[in-house]
Design a protein around this motif. Structure first.
Motif, PDB file in Angstrom:
ATOM      1  N   THR A  35      25.153  14.167  -7.802  1.00  0.00           N
ATOM      2  CA  THR A  35      24.683  12.791  -7.823  1.00  0.00           C
ATOM      3  C   THR A  35      24.860  12.183  -6.443  1.00  0.00           C
ATOM      4  OG1 THR A  35      25.044  10.597  -8.801  1.00  0.00           O
ATOM      5  CG2 THR A  35      26.939  12.060  -8.718  1.00  0.00           C
ATOM      6  N   VAL A  36      23.905  11.382  -6.019  1.00  0.00           N
ATOM      7  CA  VAL A  36      23.971  10.777  -4.691  1.00  0.00           C
ATOM      8  C   VAL A  36      25.189   9.858  -4.581  1.00  0.00           C
ATOM      9  CG1 VAL A  36      22.821   9.192  -3.089  1.00  0.00           C
ATOM     10  CG2 VAL A  36      21.496  10.915  -4.307  1.00  0.00           C
ATOM     11  N   VAL A  41      23.871   6.835 -10.826  1.00  0.00           N
ATOM     12  CA  VAL A  41      22.972   5.720 -11.156  1.00  0.00           C
ATOM     13  C   VAL A  41      21.944   6.154 -12.203  1.00  0.00           C
ATOM     14  CG1 VAL A  41      23.349   4.402  -9.062  1.00  0.00           C
ATOM     15  CG2 VAL A  41      21.660   6.223  -9.028  1.00  0.00           C
ATOM     16  N   TYR A  42      22.458   6.539 -13.358  1.00  0.00           N
ATOM     17  CA  TYR A  42      21.643   6.956 -14.489  1.00  0.00           C
ATOM     18  C   TYR A  42      22.355   6.561 -15.769  1.00  0.00           C
ATOM     19  CZ  TYR A  42      25.013  10.802 -14.297  1.00  0.00           C
ATOM     20  OH  TYR A  42      26.180  11.529 -14.237  1.00  0.00           O
ATOM     21  N   LEU A 109      17.227  13.103 -13.381  1.00  0.00           N
ATOM     22  CA  LEU A 109      16.593  14.389 -13.678  1.00  0.00           C
ATOM     23  C   LEU A 109      17.560  15.556 -13.481  1.00  0.00           C
ATOM     24  CD1 LEU A 109      13.091  13.680 -12.138  1.00  0.00           C
ATOM     25  CD2 LEU A 109      13.639  13.916 -14.563  1.00  0.00           C
ATOM     26  N   LEU A 110      18.450  15.444 -12.511  1.00  0.00           N
ATOM     27  CA  LEU A 110      19.475  16.482 -12.345  1.00  0.00           C
ATOM     28  C   LEU A 110      20.370  16.547 -13.589  1.00  0.00           C
ATOM     29  CD1 LEU A 110      20.509  15.900  -8.625  1.00  0.00           C
ATOM     30  CD2 LEU A 110      19.516  18.000  -9.548  1.00  0.00           C
ATOM     31  N   ALA A 112      19.505  15.508 -16.631  1.00  0.00           N
ATOM     32  CA  ALA A 112      18.697  15.979 -17.754  1.00  0.00           C
ATOM     33  C   ALA A 112      18.580  17.497 -17.760  1.00  0.00           C
ATOM     34  CB  ALA A 112      17.306  15.339 -17.697  1.00  0.00           C
ATOM     35  N   GLN A 113      18.308  18.079 -16.611  1.00  0.00           N
ATOM     36  CA  GLN A 113      18.158  19.531 -16.559  1.00  0.00           C
ATOM     37  C   GLN A 113      19.486  20.237 -16.828  1.00  0.00           C
ATOM     38  OE1 GLN A 113      15.602  21.350 -16.678  1.00  0.00           O
ATOM     39  NE2 GLN A 113      16.656  23.300 -16.475  1.00  0.00           N
ATOM     40  N   THR A 114      20.584  19.677 -16.314  1.00  0.00           N
ATOM     41  CA  THR A 114      21.896  20.266 -16.580  1.00  0.00           C
ATOM     42  C   THR A 114      22.202  20.214 -18.072  1.00  0.00           C
ATOM     43  OG1 THR A 114      22.652  19.587 -14.384  1.00  0.00           O
ATOM     44  CG2 THR A 114      24.352  20.175 -15.991  1.00  0.00           C
ATOM     45  N   PHE A 115      21.861  19.098 -18.706  1.00  0.00           N
ATOM     46  CA  PHE A 115      22.052  18.996 -20.155  1.00  0.00           C
ATOM     47  C   PHE A 115      21.259  20.077 -20.871  1.00  0.00           C
ATOM     48  CE2 PHE A 115      20.486  17.814 -24.281  1.00  0.00           C
ATOM     49  CZ  PHE A 115      21.647  17.478 -24.960  1.00  0.00           C
TER      50      PHE A 115
END
Length: 244
Positions: A35-36, A41-42, A109-110, A112-115
């Motif tokens: 995460t930046v 921030v999600y 999205l990072l 979501a894909q990890t999930f």
């Protein structure tokens, strides 16, 4: 690695619930994604309620898995929480802009894909819904999203009730560029898309839609310029309405 190579999208699910403990464990695991600035921030909206799913369904063109999956996850950009924290700590945030919209989208999205990878490792099946950014205003209303919160992707998840064939993928050389971008010649395009164009299911798409080529199915039927421009306008207007 083998599980990831064999993965496939699941659209049909058993009528079997996902326990809160399992789901929360998967979500907590996914929050270890990059995460930046470690700002995270999600946010994720978990939808289990049948009536709420029914409200979400039209935004996703009433694809059946929205209402048949035990859980629907909407992954959102969330600059609201971080901005509130800043203000409560006497710091003035400047995150209501396009740069941070993109940053939030990357973060979400990072996650979501990890999930999805974690869920599939546990035997669950998932389906990404690209329709989230087609009708974001409908999702904002259905999920009561406040300013600086914006839906960026949706994932349906459940125990698989099917084992569909894997969809095709382009070969490695179509996507990987060594050192710098190497543009494609006409011969490259013909070679790299030959397998996709030869598949019986894709030939059937061409025939059913009365087109000459598979590319025309994409440009003239599935993702038209007119639709793309209309959805772009809605996306932009909804971004502004949500405070970006």
């Amino acid at each position: 690695m083998e599980n990831m190579k064999q993965r496939r999208t699941i659209r049909k699910y058993q009528q079997k619930d996902i326990s809160a403990d399992l789901l929360n464990d998967l979500l907590e695991t996914s929050f270890r994604a990059s995460t930046v600035g470690n700002m995270q921030v999600y946010c994720v909206i978990v939808t289990r309620d049948a009536e709420r799913k029914a409200k979400l369904a039209p935004a996703h063109f009433n694809q059946p898995m929205v209402q048949t999956a035990p859980v629907v996850l909407t992954f959102c950009i969330d600059l609201r929480r971080f901005s509130k924290w800043c203000r409560q700590r006497n710091a003035e945030p400047g995150y209501d802009n396009f740069e941070w919209f993109v940053t939030g989208a990357i973060d979400a999205l990072l996650v979501a894909q990890t999930f999805c990878v974690a869920a599939e490792e546990k035997g669950l099946g998932i389906c990404y819904l690209g329709t989230t950014t087609y009708n974001p205003q409908m999702i904002v209303e259905a999920l009561e999203l406040p300013e600086l919160v914006f839906p960026i992707t949706t994932v349906t998840v459940g125990w698989p009730a099917e084992l569909p064939a894997q969809t095709d993928r382009l070969p490695l050389e179509a996507i990987v560029h060594e050192e710098v971008y190497h543009d494609y010649t006409a011969e490259d395009i013909n070679r790299l898309y030959a397998h996709k164009e030869s598949l019986p299911e894709n030939r059937q798409f061409v025939q059913e839609n009365n087109k000459e080529t598979l590319a025309q199915v994409f440009t003239d039927v599935r993702y038209t310029k007119r639709d793309n421009e209309a959805m772009s306008k809605i996306l932009w207007e909804t971004m502004k309405k949500q405070g970006f």
